[in-house]
Design an enzyme around this catalytic site. Sequence first.
Site, short mmCIF file in Angstrom:
data_model
loop_
_atom_site.label_atom_id
_atom_site.label_comp_id
_atom_site.label_asym_id
_atom_site.label_seq_id
_atom_site.Cartn_x
_atom_site.Cartn_y
_atom_site.Cartn_z
N GLY A 241 1.31 66.19 -87.56
CA GLY A 241 2.58 66.63 -86.68
C GLY A 241 1.74 67.62 -85.42
CD GLU A 277 -0.75 63.74 -94.87
OE1 GLU A 277 0.12 63.64 -94.34
OE2 GLU A 277 -0.89 63.20 -96.22
N PRO A 278 -3.62 64.44 -89.48
CG PRO A 278 -5.76 64.79 -88.25
CD PRO A 278 -5.00 64.87 -89.78
N GLY A 279 -2.26 62.63 -86.72
CA GLY A 279 -2.28 61.09 -86.16
C GLY A 279 -2.58 61.36 -84.54
NE ARG A 316 5.21 58.25 -78.53
CZ ARG A 316 5.51 59.41 -77.78
NH1 ARG A 316 5.38 58.96 -76.59
NH2 ARG A 316 5.84 60.47 -78.26
CB CYS A 348 16.74 40.82 -70.95
SG CYS A 348 15.77 39.31 -69.64
CD GLU A 349 17.46 45.04 -74.98
OE1 GLU A 349 18.27 45.88 -74.98
OE2 GLU A 349 17.56 44.05 -75.86
C1 PLP Z 1 3.47 60.05 -89.25
C2 PLP Z 1 2.75 61.05 -90.33
C3 PLP Z 1 1.59 61.73 -90.09
C4 PLP Z 1 0.87 61.75 -88.68
O1 PLP Z 1 1.88 62.55 -87.73
P1 PLP Z 1 1.15 62.97 -86.42
O2 PLP Z 1 2.45 63.61 -85.77
O3 PLP Z 1 0.81 61.75 -85.77
O4 PLP Z 1 0.32 63.84 -86.53
C5 PLP Z 1 0.93 62.60 -91.19
N1 PLP Z 1 1.64 62.68 -92.40
C6 PLP Z 1 2.60 61.91 -92.75
C7 PLP Z 1 3.27 61.63 -94.23
C8 PLP Z 1 3.11 61.17 -91.64
O5 PLP Z 1 4.34 60.31 -92.06
#
Ligand code: PLP
Length: 429
Positions: A241, A277-279, A316, A348-349
Site C-alpha cells: 500500500g 507485501e509491497p507491489g 488506470r 470506442c469508449e
Molecule cells: C494489492 C495487494 C498488495 C499490494 O498493494 P500495493 O498497493 O501495490 O503495494 C499487498 N497485499 C494485498 C493483500 C493486496 O491485495
Amino acid sequence: MLQFSYSAGTLHAEAVSLAAIAAEVGTPFYCYSSAALEGQYKALDKAFAGLDHLICYAVKANSNQAVLATMARLGAGMDVVSVGELKRALSAGVPAGKVIFAGVGKTRDEMAFAVAQGILGFNVESEPELEALSSVAAELGRTARIALRVNPDVDARTHAKISTGKAENKFGIPFSQAPRLMDRARALPGLSAVGIHMHIGSQITDARLQPFRDAFGLMRDLAIELKGAGHALEHLDLGGGLGVSYKLGNEAPPQPADYATIARETLGDLGLKIVLEPGRLLVGNAGVLVTAVIFVKEGEGRRFTVVDAAMNDLIRPTLYEAHHEVWPVADARRADAPVVQDVVGPVCETGDYLALDRSLPPFGAGDLVAVMTAGAYGAVMASTYNTRPLVPEVLVRGTDWAVVRPRLDVESIIALDRLPDWLAPGQAR
Ligand SMILES: *Cc1c(COP(=O)(O)O)cnc(C)c1O
C-alpha cells in the site's frame, strides 16, 4: 532514482533509447528498468535492516516472469492472489517456502495445490475459508500455516476503488472477531495459526503515513492480546500500500525509511517477524508505456492527441481517475510551447483516455510519447478489448534490453474462438 531520463536527444531507460526500442518492437510497448526495480527493493530492504523481515512482492502489480525473477534474485518472496500467480512465481524461480497466498475467494483446488507445494502461508479472510483450508490440508495430511487477515477499519485516504481497510470493504475479519477465530484455527485440524495480516489499501501517500501508524498500533494491541491467550505467533504481515509519486518532480513520494520507522516504533519490540507485501512501491516508477501519435484532431475548443495505446493497455486513468505524466520521447519537443489537450486512444469508449485536459507539447503524428509510472497495474490489467493484441513488454538492464513478452498477434486472438457445429461454414441455416 528515476531511471528514465533524456540523453542524446531522446528519453532513455537506463542507457537504452526508447526510440531505438520502438524502432525494433513497434508501438505501443511497456518498458521496465532493472535498476529501478532493484533500487526500490534495496531501499525498502535497507529501511527494515535490523528488524527480522521478509519482503513478499505483490505479484499482481506486475507479474511478468522477468520482473519476478529480478525480485527473486534479490531474495524477495512473493504475495500471490491466485493459483495462476503462484505458478508464475514458481516458474520464475521463487521457492514455495517464500510465497504467501492471499485473497478473499480461494477455491479448494487452489488451496490444495498451494498446500501440496508447501507455501510459506495463507492469509485467511473469513471463517468459511478457515474451515475449507482445514479440511483440504487435513485430507492431504499436511499442515497449512495461516495468518488471519484483520480489517482494522481505518481510512487509508486513497481512491475508493483501492481502499481495502474499511469495515464496509469485503476484505478481512473484523478486529473484534480475531481472537475467537484464532482460537477456532487452533482447534481445527490441518492448521497452524502463526500470524496476523492486514492490508489497508493502495497508493497511500498521506504525508505522515498516519493510516499506517493507526493500523500498526491496532495490530500491536491484537498481537499482545493473542500472545496473552497463548497463541504461538511468529509473524505480522503489514500488507502493501505504500504509494509512489505519479507527479514526477512535483510530488515527494512517501519514504520507505519513514514507513519502516513507524513499523519499528509500533511493532519492533514484539519479537515477531515482519512480512511486507509491497507491489506498486517496487514497480510503479520502474515502467513506462511508450506509444505513438496516430493523429492530432482539433475538436471544437478541444485538441485530441490520438495515440496507439488505449484503455485496454492501461486502464488506470479511466478506472481510478489516475494521473500519469505524459513525456515526449524526443527531447526537443520539450522546448515547444505547451498546448492543452486530451491524450486518447482508438477504443470506442468515451472513457478511453490516458490524460485529460493536460498542458503538453504540441505533439504531431508519428511522435513517440511515454506514459510514465506505468510499471504497476499496467500490463497486468490489459485486455484485448476491441480485438487489440496485448502489447510487448521490454526489460532494460544497463545497455542491454530484451523483449520479455512478445506482442500477441490478432490472428492468434481470433483463433481462440470456436464455431459451434450449427454455425460452421457450409451448414444450412
Ligand atoms: C494489492 C495487494 C498488495 C499490494 O498493494 P500495493 O498497493 O501495490 O503495494 C499487498 N497485499 C494485498 C493483500 C493486496 O491485495
